[in-house]
Design a protein around this motif. Structure first.
Motif, PDB file in Angstrom:
ATOM      1  N   ARG A  31       0.814  -1.216   0.000  1.00 37.89           N
ATOM      2  CA  ARG A  31       0.000   0.000   0.000  1.00 37.89           C
ATOM      3  C   ARG A  31       0.846   1.265   0.000  1.00 37.89           C
ATOM      4  O   ARG A  31       0.458   2.291   0.572  1.00 37.89           O
ATOM      5  CB  ARG A  31      -0.984   0.000   1.173  1.00 37.89           C
ATOM      6  CG  ARG A  31      -1.870  -1.242   1.202  1.00 37.89           C
ATOM      7  CD  ARG A  31      -3.028  -1.087   2.146  1.00 37.89           C
ATOM      8  NE  ARG A  31      -3.906  -2.247   2.094  1.00 37.89           N
ATOM      9  CZ  ARG A  31      -5.125  -2.287   2.620  1.00 37.89           C
ATOM     10  NH1 ARG A  31      -5.617  -1.238   3.255  1.00 37.89           N
ATOM     11  NH2 ARG A  31      -5.866  -3.377   2.522  1.00 37.89           N
ATOM     12  N   ALA A  32       2.002   1.209  -0.636  1.00 34.49           N
ATOM     13  CA  ALA A  32       2.880   2.379  -0.672  1.00 34.49           C
ATOM     14  C   ALA A  32       2.287   3.517  -1.486  1.00 34.49           C
ATOM     15  O   ALA A  32       2.685   4.672  -1.328  1.00 34.49           O
ATOM     16  CB  ALA A  32       4.246   1.990  -1.235  1.00 34.49           C
ATOM     17  N   TYR A  33       1.357   3.204  -2.386  1.00 31.64           N
ATOM     18  CA  TYR A  33       0.740   4.240  -3.221  1.00 31.64           C
ATOM     19  C   TYR A  33      -0.753   4.396  -2.905  1.00 31.64           C
ATOM     20  O   TYR A  33      -1.522   4.827  -3.756  1.00 31.64           O
ATOM     21  CB  TYR A  33       0.918   3.879  -4.698  1.00 31.64           C
ATOM     22  CG  TYR A  33       2.360   3.906  -5.149  1.00 31.64           C
ATOM     23  CD1 TYR A  33       2.961   5.071  -5.588  1.00 31.64           C
ATOM     24  CD2 TYR A  33       3.135   2.737  -5.110  1.00 31.64           C
ATOM     25  CE1 TYR A  33       4.292   5.094  -5.992  1.00 31.64           C
ATOM     26  CE2 TYR A  33       4.465   2.749  -5.513  1.00 31.64           C
ATOM     27  CZ  TYR A  33       5.027   3.926  -5.945  1.00 31.64           C
ATOM     28  OH  TYR A  33       6.357   3.946  -6.344  1.00 31.64           O
ATOM     29  N   LEU A 123       9.839  10.524  -2.186  1.00 33.47           N
ATOM     30  CA  LEU A 123       8.797  11.393  -2.720  1.00 33.47           C
ATOM     31  C   LEU A 123       8.002  10.588  -3.742  1.00 33.47           C
ATOM     32  O   LEU A 123       8.578  10.066  -4.701  1.00 33.47           O
ATOM     33  CB  LEU A 123       9.392  12.639  -3.375  1.00 33.47           C
ATOM     34  CG  LEU A 123       8.389  13.541  -4.105  1.00 33.47           C
ATOM     35  CD1 LEU A 123       7.389  14.145  -3.124  1.00 33.47           C
ATOM     36  CD2 LEU A 123       9.121  14.648  -4.869  1.00 33.47           C
ATOM     37  N   SER A 124       6.695  10.497  -3.546  1.00 30.98           N
ATOM     38  CA  SER A 124       5.841   9.761  -4.481  1.00 30.98           C
ATOM     39  C   SER A 124       4.699  10.657  -4.954  1.00 30.98           C
ATOM     40  O   SER A 124       4.244  11.552  -4.224  1.00 30.98           O
ATOM     41  CB  SER A 124       5.278   8.494  -3.832  1.00 30.98           C
ATOM     42  OG  SER A 124       4.386   8.816  -2.777  1.00 30.98           O
ATOM     43  N   ILE A 125       4.236  10.403  -6.182  1.00 31.55           N
ATOM     44  CA  ILE A 125       3.103  11.118  -6.759  1.00 31.55           C
ATOM     45  C   ILE A 125       2.191  10.092  -7.422  1.00 31.55           C
ATOM     46  O   ILE A 125       2.657   9.272  -8.224  1.00 31.55           O
ATOM     47  CB  ILE A 125       3.551  12.165  -7.797  1.00 31.55           C
ATOM     48  CG1 ILE A 125       4.471  13.204  -7.151  1.00 31.55           C
ATOM     49  CG2 ILE A 125       2.343  12.856  -8.420  1.00 31.55           C
ATOM     50  CD1 ILE A 125       5.016  14.224  -8.135  1.00 31.55           C
ATOM     51  N   ASN A 126       0.926  10.122  -7.071  1.00 32.97           N
ATOM     52  CA  ASN A 126      -0.054   9.245  -7.702  1.00 32.97           C
ATOM     53  C   ASN A 126      -0.562   9.927  -8.974  1.00 32.97           C
ATOM     54  O   ASN A 126      -1.292  10.920  -8.913  1.00 32.97           O
ATOM     55  CB  ASN A 126      -1.202   8.936  -6.746  1.00 32.97           C
ATOM     56  CG  ASN A 126      -0.778   8.017  -5.620  1.00 32.97           C
ATOM     57  OD1 ASN A 126       0.341   7.501  -5.609  1.00 32.97           O
ATOM     58  ND2 ASN A 126      -1.661   7.799  -4.662  1.00 32.97           N
ATOM     59  N   LEU A 127      -0.173   9.395 -10.122  1.00 29.73           N
ATOM     60  CA  LEU A 127      -0.468  10.030 -11.396  1.00 29.73           C
ATOM     61  C   LEU A 127      -1.911   9.799 -11.842  1.00 29.73           C
ATOM     62  O   LEU A 127      -2.467  10.595 -12.591  1.00 29.73           O
ATOM     63  CB  LEU A 127       0.490   9.494 -12.465  1.00 29.73           C
ATOM     64  CG  LEU A 127       1.984   9.673 -12.182  1.00 29.73           C
ATOM     65  CD1 LEU A 127       2.811   8.992 -13.255  1.00 29.73           C
ATOM     66  CD2 LEU A 127       2.334  11.153 -12.080  1.00 29.73           C
ATOM     67  N   ARG A 145     -10.317   3.276  -6.820  1.00 26.99           N
ATOM     68  CA  ARG A 145      -9.953   3.159  -8.221  1.00 26.99           C
ATOM     69  C   ARG A 145      -8.538   2.612  -8.357  1.00 26.99           C
ATOM     70  O   ARG A 145      -7.745   2.631  -7.410  1.00 26.99           O
ATOM     71  CB  ARG A 145     -10.036   4.533  -8.900  1.00 26.99           C
ATOM     72  CG  ARG A 145     -11.399   5.198  -8.807  1.00 26.99           C
ATOM     73  CD  ARG A 145     -11.335   6.608  -9.321  1.00 26.99           C
ATOM     74  NE  ARG A 145     -12.626   7.284  -9.196  1.00 26.99           N
ATOM     75  CZ  ARG A 145     -12.809   8.570  -9.447  1.00 26.99           C
ATOM     76  NH1 ARG A 145     -11.796   9.327  -9.826  1.00 26.99           N
ATOM     77  NH2 ARG A 145     -14.007   9.110  -9.304  1.00 26.99           N
ATOM     78  N   LEU A 146      -8.238   2.149  -9.552  1.00 32.63           N
ATOM     79  CA  LEU A 146      -6.867   1.745  -9.851  1.00 32.63           C
ATOM     80  C   LEU A 146      -5.954   2.958  -9.726  1.00 32.63           C
ATOM     81  O   LEU A 146      -6.276   4.048 -10.229  1.00 32.63           O
ATOM     82  CB  LEU A 146      -6.781   1.159 -11.258  1.00 32.63           C
ATOM     83  CG  LEU A 146      -5.394   0.654 -11.705  1.00 32.63           C
ATOM     84  CD1 LEU A 146      -5.558  -0.570 -12.596  1.00 32.63           C
ATOM     85  CD2 LEU A 146      -4.625   1.739 -12.455  1.00 32.63           C
ATOM     86  N   ILE A 147      -4.824   2.766  -9.055  1.00 31.82           N
ATOM     87  CA  ILE A 147      -3.868   3.852  -8.841  1.00 31.82           C
ATOM     88  C   ILE A 147      -2.575   3.548  -9.586  1.00 31.82           C
ATOM     89  O   ILE A 147      -2.039   2.437  -9.483  1.00 31.82           O
ATOM     90  CB  ILE A 147      -3.576   4.051  -7.335  1.00 31.82           C
ATOM     91  CG1 ILE A 147      -4.830   4.540  -6.609  1.00 31.82           C
ATOM     92  CG2 ILE A 147      -2.430   5.032  -7.125  1.00 31.82           C
ATOM     93  CD1 ILE A 147      -4.659   4.650  -5.105  1.00 31.82           C
ATOM     94  N   ILE A 182       1.674   0.150  -9.310  1.00 35.09           N
ATOM     95  CA  ILE A 182       0.255   0.014  -9.636  1.00 35.09           C
ATOM     96  C   ILE A 182      -0.439  -0.632  -8.440  1.00 35.09           C
ATOM     97  O   ILE A 182       0.054  -1.609  -7.875  1.00 35.09           O
ATOM     98  CB  ILE A 182       0.042  -0.850 -10.890  1.00 35.09           C
ATOM     99  CG1 ILE A 182       0.640  -0.174 -12.123  1.00 35.09           C
ATOM    100  CG2 ILE A 182      -1.445  -1.116 -11.118  1.00 35.09           C
ATOM    101  CD1 ILE A 182       0.535  -1.013 -13.381  1.00 35.09           C
ATOM    102  N   SER A 183      -1.577  -0.066  -8.056  1.00 38.95           N
ATOM    103  CA  SER A 183      -2.407  -0.643  -7.002  1.00 38.95           C
ATOM    104  C   SER A 183      -3.807  -0.854  -7.567  1.00 38.95           C
ATOM    105  O   SER A 183      -4.466   0.105  -7.995  1.00 38.95           O
ATOM    106  CB  SER A 183      -2.455   0.282  -5.785  1.00 38.95           C
ATOM    107  OG  SER A 183      -3.259  -0.275  -4.765  1.00 38.95           O
ATOM    108  N   TYR A 184      -4.256  -2.118  -7.572  1.00 38.57           N
ATOM    109  CA  TYR A 184      -5.540  -2.459  -8.174  1.00 38.57           C
ATOM    110  C   TYR A 184      -6.494  -2.956  -7.091  1.00 38.57           C
ATOM    111  O   TYR A 184      -6.235  -3.978  -6.444  1.00 38.57           O
ATOM    112  CB  TYR A 184      -5.354  -3.546  -9.244  1.00 38.57           C
ATOM    113  CG  TYR A 184      -6.635  -3.954  -9.924  1.00 38.57           C
ATOM    114  CD1 TYR A 184      -7.240  -3.129 -10.852  1.00 38.57           C
ATOM    115  CD2 TYR A 184      -7.237  -5.179  -9.612  1.00 38.57           C
ATOM    116  CE1 TYR A 184      -8.423  -3.508 -11.478  1.00 38.57           C
ATOM    117  CE2 TYR A 184      -8.423  -5.570 -10.236  1.00 38.57           C
ATOM    118  CZ  TYR A 184      -9.009  -4.716 -11.167  1.00 38.57           C
ATOM    119  OH  TYR A 184     -10.173  -5.082 -11.779  1.00 38.57           O
TER     120      TYR A 184
END
Length: 308
Positions: A31-33, A123-127, A145-147, A182-184
């Protein structure tokens, strides 16, 4: 005869320490994203114990190499918005101590180390799939939603280092890992897949200050499947593979490339609305060289909302 054996033991213990600390860089982090409202702040305290064997190239006369390392850490983080996207910044200050032993030929040696390790930031950004939302907007979000996200992790040469000593807790170099993830979501399941590559700058002040140690890039892949029982209570099965990372000192012969696999599990437990506890375990399953540690870690986290 003592000098060559003593030198080999120094090489052994240096490799043990750097392998163990590098293993910490191969985080199994489900769950990093994951999505969070902007303005979320958190502070956490963690503690880990790693123990086990280290495998060496069979041409080296090193056997029965074992280590036990302890690693408390302090971490902080905050979410914010970047061009309408959710971003997350985290920073971790680790400390480490431990004992390492091994046989070089027919002689046995043991050594201990204690001190600060290298600071790690990310540093992370969910696009896609996780726009920047206030806590009120996040609470009204209709469904998951899919991330698709990306991140950059960096370790700095801030740990304890002395070029007159072969064995150090700091690496005296920078390292960077760009990654995509990717997180689904699938009902109560979250399926995560990350792929990244570690890049390392050379340590130009390697033992005894007149040598340069460089390392090839190291590919890292993670996969996680987590199940949510209720809010803040979830469990995950974790796996990672990393390969590459051959190293060389000056113009010497490169070491063998790594090809290692780890499996683990994570359990997150809510304590209060703002506090939670996470427990994790992982173990080296396969590997040609490097650490085959069993690692157990726990961490407490406190969350609060500030101004977005």
């Amino acid at each position: 005869m003592f000098a060559p054996v003593h030198t080999a033991l120094l090489l052994l213990t240096w490799t043990l320490l750097t392998s163990a600390l590098a293993a910490a860089a191969q985080d199994l982090e489900p769950r990093a994203y994951s999505a969070s409202p902007v303005g979320t702040n958190f502070i956490g305290i963690g503690f880990g114990r790693s123990s086990g064997e280290v495998a060496f190239d069979p041409t080296l006369p090193i056997t029965n190499a074992n280590a036990t390392l302890y690693s408390p850490a302090l971490g902080v983080g905050r979410t914010f918005g970047v061009l309408g996207k959710q971003a997350l910044f985290t920073s971790t200050l680790p400390y480490a101590w431990g004992n390492i032993s091994g046989d070089v030929g027919d002689q046995q040696g043991r050594i201990s180390r204690s001190g600060l390790a290298d600071v790690k930031t990310r540093l992370s950004i969910n696009l896609r799939g996780s726009p920047a939302m206030t806590p009120a907007e996040f609470a009204r979000r209709p469904h998951r939603r899919l991330i698709l996200g990306t991140s950059l992790t960096m370790t700095s040469p801030s740990g304890q280092y002395d070029n007159t000593k072969l064995i150090n807790l700091g690496t005296n170099r920078w390292s960077f890992k760009p990654e995509v993830g990717i997180s689904y979501p699938l009902k109560k399941l979250d399926l995560d897949l990350y792929a990244g590559i570690w890049f390392f700058t050379p340590n130009k002040s390697f033992y005894t200050g007149h040598s340069s140690r460089s390392q090839d890039s190291l590919t890292a892949i993670q996969a996680h499947a987590s199940y949510t029982f209720r809010r803040s209570l979830w469990a995950a099965i974790d796996a990672t593979w990393y390969g590459g990372g051959a190293s060389v000192v000056n113009d010497g012969v490169p070491s063998e490339r790594q090809a290692n696999t780890r499996l683990g599990a994570t359990l997150a437990l809510p304590i209060t609305r703002r506090q939670s506890f996470k427990l994790s375990y992982s173990s080296g399953v396969t590997g040609n060289i490097g650490s085959k540690f069993n690692t157990i870690a726990g961490g407490w986290q406190y969350v609060w909302f500030g101004r977005p």
